[in-house]
Design an enzyme around this catalytic site. Sequence first.
Site, PDB file in Angstrom:
ATOM      1  N   ASP A  22       5.254   9.693  -1.032  1.00 32.41           N
ATOM      2  CA  ASP A  22       5.411   9.453  -2.470  1.00 32.41           C
ATOM      3  C   ASP A  22       6.827   9.778  -2.930  1.00 32.41           C
ATOM      4  O   ASP A  22       7.492  10.653  -2.359  1.00 32.41           O
ATOM      5  CB  ASP A  22       4.381  10.307  -3.236  1.00 32.41           C
ATOM      6  CG  ASP A  22       4.205   9.811  -4.671  1.00 32.41           C
ATOM      7  OD1 ASP A  22       4.561   8.650  -4.958  1.00 32.41           O
ATOM      8  OD2 ASP A  22       3.702  10.589  -5.505  1.00 32.41           O
ATOM      9  N   HIS A  39      11.557   1.773  -2.108  1.00 30.61           N
ATOM     10  CA  HIS A  39      10.573   1.398  -1.081  1.00 30.61           C
ATOM     11  C   HIS A  39      11.282   0.997   0.211  1.00 30.61           C
ATOM     12  O   HIS A  39      10.842   1.334   1.311  1.00 30.61           O
ATOM     13  CB  HIS A  39       9.672   0.264  -1.572  1.00 30.61           C
ATOM     14  CG  HIS A  39       8.846   0.631  -2.776  1.00 30.61           C
ATOM     15  ND1 HIS A  39       8.125   1.808  -2.844  1.00 30.61           N
ATOM     16  CD2 HIS A  39       8.631  -0.001  -3.954  1.00 30.61           C
ATOM     17  CE1 HIS A  39       7.511   1.863  -4.028  1.00 30.61           C
ATOM     18  NE2 HIS A  39       7.797   0.794  -4.717  1.00 30.61           N
ATOM     19  N   LEU A 133       1.449   7.425  20.931  1.00 25.31           N
ATOM     20  CA  LEU A 133       1.175   7.842  19.550  1.00 25.31           C
ATOM     21  C   LEU A 133       0.269   6.793  18.912  1.00 25.31           C
ATOM     22  O   LEU A 133       0.485   5.596  19.094  1.00 25.31           O
ATOM     23  CB  LEU A 133       2.497   7.929  18.774  1.00 25.31           C
ATOM     24  CG  LEU A 133       2.393   8.196  17.270  1.00 25.31           C
ATOM     25  CD1 LEU A 133       2.021   9.657  16.998  1.00 25.31           C
ATOM     26  CD2 LEU A 133       3.720   7.877  16.563  1.00 25.31           C
TER      27      LEU A 133
HETATM   28  C1  IPE Z   1      -0.281   7.464  -3.595  1.00 23.42           C
HETATM   29  O1  IPE Z   1       0.847   7.486  -4.400  1.00 23.42           O
HETATM   30  C2  IPE Z   1      -0.324   6.230  -2.785  1.00 23.42           C
HETATM   31  C3  IPE Z   1       0.740   6.042  -1.801  1.00 23.42           C
HETATM   32  C4  IPE Z   1       1.712   6.855  -1.519  1.00 23.42           C
HETATM   33  C5  IPE Z   1       0.644   4.835  -1.066  1.00 23.42           C
HETATM   34  P1  IPE Z   1       0.803   7.051  -5.926  1.00 23.42           P
HETATM   35  O2  IPE Z   1       2.172   7.194  -6.434  1.00 23.42           O
HETATM   36  O3  IPE Z   1       0.152   5.740  -6.070  1.00 23.42           O
HETATM   37  O4  IPE Z   1      -0.163   8.162  -6.556  1.00 23.42           O
HETATM   38  P2  IPE Z   1      -0.440   8.554  -8.065  1.00 23.42           P
HETATM   39  O5  IPE Z   1      -0.766   7.293  -8.799  1.00 23.42           O
HETATM   40  O6  IPE Z   1       0.815   9.172  -8.603  1.00 23.42           O
HETATM   41  O7  IPE Z   1      -1.556   9.537  -8.017  1.00 23.42           O
HETATM   42  C1  IPE Z   2       5.133   5.740  -3.042  1.00 24.63           C
HETATM   43  O1  IPE Z   2       6.197   5.836  -3.927  1.00 24.63           O
HETATM   44  C2  IPE Z   2       5.010   4.350  -2.460  1.00 24.63           C
HETATM   45  C3  IPE Z   2       3.843   3.593  -2.946  1.00 24.63           C
HETATM   46  C4  IPE Z   2       2.895   4.036  -3.709  1.00 24.63           C
HETATM   47  C5  IPE Z   2       3.759   2.221  -2.495  1.00 24.63           C
HETATM   48  P1  IPE Z   2       6.016   5.513  -5.454  1.00 24.63           P
HETATM   49  O2  IPE Z   2       6.301   4.063  -5.680  1.00 24.63           O
HETATM   50  O3  IPE Z   2       4.692   5.970  -5.949  1.00 24.63           O
HETATM   51  O4  IPE Z   2       7.165   6.382  -6.089  1.00 24.63           O
HETATM   52  P2  IPE Z   2       7.105   7.191  -7.440  1.00 24.63           P
HETATM   53  O5  IPE Z   2       5.933   8.128  -7.354  1.00 24.63           O
HETATM   54  O6  IPE Z   2       6.931   6.202  -8.544  1.00 24.63           O
HETATM   55  O7  IPE Z   2       8.400   7.908  -7.498  1.00 24.63           O
HETATM   56 MG    MG Z   3       4.036   7.712  -6.732  1.00 28.14          MG
END
Ligand code: IPE
Ligand code: IPE
Ligand code: MG
Length: 252
Positions: A22, A39, A133
């Site tokens: 995240d 990303h 792995l």
């Molecule tokens: C969780 O992250 C999903 C992934 C990392 C793929 P999110 O960014 O979607 O989670 P929330 O919405 O903040 O809980």
């Molecule tokens: C996690 O990073 C990746 C996915 C959920 C695909 P985020 O896109 O949730 O990044 P933040 O949380 O908005 O910074």
């Molecule tokens: Mg996020």
Amino acid sequence: MQDNIKPATTSNIPKHVAIIMDGNGRWAQKKGSPRIAGHKAGVETVRSVIQACAEKGIEVLTLFAFSSENWRRPEKEVSLLMGLFLAALQREVKKLHKNDVRLKIVGDVTAFDKKIQEQIIKSEELTKNNKRLVLNIAANYGGQWDITQAVKALAKKVETGSLKSDEITSDLISQHLSMNDLPEPDLFIRTGGEQRISNFLIWQLAYSELYFTDTLWPDFDRDAFDLALQSFAGRQRRFGHTGEQIEKMKNA
Ligand code: IPE
Ligand code: IPE
Ligand code: MG
């Protein structure tokens, strides 16, 4: 000093590490770039964490790439993420195969477009006998979905008479979840500062060690990963026993 308490050593390596990657969006926004730049940078981190796991003898790595709730994001971000997912699969699978990595996509893949589904089948087929792995990519995955599909499979067996409801045990439920052939995660890591599960593995995390870091995923380098592994190595997992019982078992 109590001589029955051994100092933790860093040789205590988890077998299975599960990560919520995240913070990509915030990483990009901080630099004034569009979220997709985060990303893209995140894919680099994926590469380095896979390599670190292979080198350290970690057997299973599960990465949360796209949750069943991430479809709620703006359409443009979802479609860019899908493009990135497909491109990364196409580009990386040969390298994974060369490095003896078995790739598995976990989640409801039927929601992806045909091209992605075909690439998933091809990638899994190519790498299915690899041993170094196991890399699980959780895509359109939700812990609640996973439990629901397991319950449905069990209910079908009861309906057709091959299973009695009294025979349902927690082991049997585990056997119907995704990744039923793998050990449950020893270490769970979430980057990006949030301290929640966000519908990742709910059943399977029952006894995992949890590690949260503010580091945003694109910044999660080898040193940051080492810190998580060190934290894990210093913990005593008790599974309901007392600390003394665990020490006795270790010394037996
Ligand atoms: C969780 O992250 C999903 C992934 C990392 C793929 P999110 O960014 O979607 O989670 P929330 O919405 O903040 O809980
Ligand atoms: C996690 O990073 C990746 C996915 C959920 C695909 P985020 O896109 O949730 O990044 P933040 O949380 O908005 O910074
Ligand atoms: Mg996020």
